[in-house]
Design an enzyme around this catalytic site. Sequence first.
Site, PDB file in Angstrom:
ATOM      1  N   LYS A   1       0.820  -1.216   0.000  1.00 29.98           N
ATOM      2  CA  LYS A   1       0.000   0.000   0.000  1.00 29.98           C
ATOM      3  C   LYS A   1       0.851   1.261   0.000  1.00 29.98           C
ATOM      4  CE  LYS A   1      -3.561  -0.508   3.005  1.00 29.98           C
ATOM      5  NZ  LYS A   1      -4.224  -0.964   4.257  1.00 29.98           N
TER       6      LYS A   1
ATOM      7  N   LYS B   1       2.338   2.614   2.222  1.00 29.78           N
ATOM      8  CA  LYS B   1       2.029   3.446   3.392  1.00 29.78           C
ATOM      9  C   LYS B   1       3.088   3.197   4.471  1.00 29.78           C
ATOM     10  CE  LYS B   1      -3.015   4.081   3.462  1.00 29.78           C
ATOM     11  NZ  LYS B   1      -4.217   4.003   4.322  1.00 29.78           N
TER      12      LYS B   1
HETATM   13  N1  C2G Z   1     -12.519   5.957   6.590  1.00 25.76           N
HETATM   14  C1  C2G Z   1     -13.699   6.689   6.644  1.00 25.76           C
HETATM   15  N2  C2G Z   1     -13.639   8.039   6.708  1.00 25.76           N
HETATM   16  C2  C2G Z   1     -12.446   8.682   6.728  1.00 25.76           C
HETATM   17  C3  C2G Z   1     -11.242   7.946   6.683  1.00 25.76           C
HETATM   18  C4  C2G Z   1     -11.300   6.558   6.620  1.00 25.76           C
HETATM   19  O1  C2G Z   1     -14.803   6.112   6.634  1.00 25.76           O
HETATM   20  N3  C2G Z   1     -12.444  10.047   6.788  1.00 25.76           N
HETATM   21  C5  C2G Z   1     -12.612   4.498   6.498  1.00 25.76           C
HETATM   22  C6  C2G Z   1     -12.005   3.940   5.215  1.00 25.76           C
HETATM   23  O2  C2G Z   1     -12.930   4.042   4.137  1.00 25.76           O
HETATM   24  C7  C2G Z   1     -11.733   2.488   5.610  1.00 25.76           C
HETATM   25  C8  C2G Z   1     -11.401   2.608   7.115  1.00 25.76           C
HETATM   26  O3  C2G Z   1     -11.883   3.900   7.542  1.00 25.76           O
HETATM   27  O4  C2G Z   1     -12.917   1.708   5.453  1.00 25.76           O
HETATM   28  C9  C2G Z   1      -9.924   2.507   7.390  1.00 25.76           C
HETATM   29  O5  C2G Z   1      -9.269   3.493   6.612  1.00 25.76           O
HETATM   30  P1  C2G Z   1      -7.696   3.272   6.282  1.00 25.76           P
HETATM   31  O6  C2G Z   1      -6.975   2.964   7.534  1.00 25.76           O
HETATM   32  O7  C2G Z   1      -7.248   4.408   5.410  1.00 25.76           O
HETATM   33  O8  C2G Z   1      -7.779   1.929   5.439  1.00 25.76           O
HETATM   34  P2  C2G Z   1      -7.116   1.639   4.008  1.00 25.76           P
HETATM   35  O9  C2G Z   1      -5.693   2.066   4.017  1.00 25.76           O
HETATM   36  O10 C2G Z   1      -8.031   2.188   3.001  1.00 25.76           O
HETATM   37  O11 C2G Z   1      -7.066   0.036   4.001  1.00 25.76           O
HETATM   38  O12 C2G Z   1      -7.912  -4.324   2.320  1.00 25.76           O
HETATM   39  C10 C2G Z   1      -8.452  -3.034   2.555  1.00 25.76           C
HETATM   40  C11 C2G Z   1      -7.395  -2.060   3.031  1.00 25.76           C
HETATM   41  O13 C2G Z   1      -6.673  -2.616   4.102  1.00 25.76           O
HETATM   42  C12 C2G Z   1      -8.062  -0.743   3.441  1.00 25.76           C
END
Ligand code: C2G
Length: 129
Positions: A45, A47
Amino acid sequence: MKKVITYGTFDLLHYGHINLLRRAKEQGDYLIVALSTDEFNWNSKQKKCYFPYEKRKLLLEAIRYVDLVIPENNWEQKISDVKEFKVDTFIMGDDWKGKFDFLKDYCEVIYLPRTPEISTTQIKGDLKK
Ligand code: C2G
């Protein structure tokens, strides 16, 4: 017992994450969070997390909505997770809309509206100002 699963990095935990977890738990009785490992974040990712996996896990386990935290090691584990944990509903924020529709053969798939104007990236950027 209706079981729900969601996946994510949850670094620099913020209210957007909490809104997602709260609404995910409302869909069932038991919420599993598959938490992206440091290796998965970095290798797949691009990240770099501020908090390492164990700290992010500690924070998630302290949230009243969360019942179990498991590691997310790769993109391919979702079907086996759904089967292994007998998951009824898979939930993600709608930035992922459509990306995991293949899971509809195994469980309900729901994409919830993201919480606007908050993200880990934004927090990091604001702190540099
Ligand atoms: N999220 C949200 N609102 C935000 C930020 C994040 O609803 N303002 C949600 C994202 O859509 C996700 C969850 O919080 O469903 C976790 O976000 P992240 O930690 O950024 O997850 P991500 O890196 O997108 O990883 O296999 C799937 C991946 O692991 C998802």
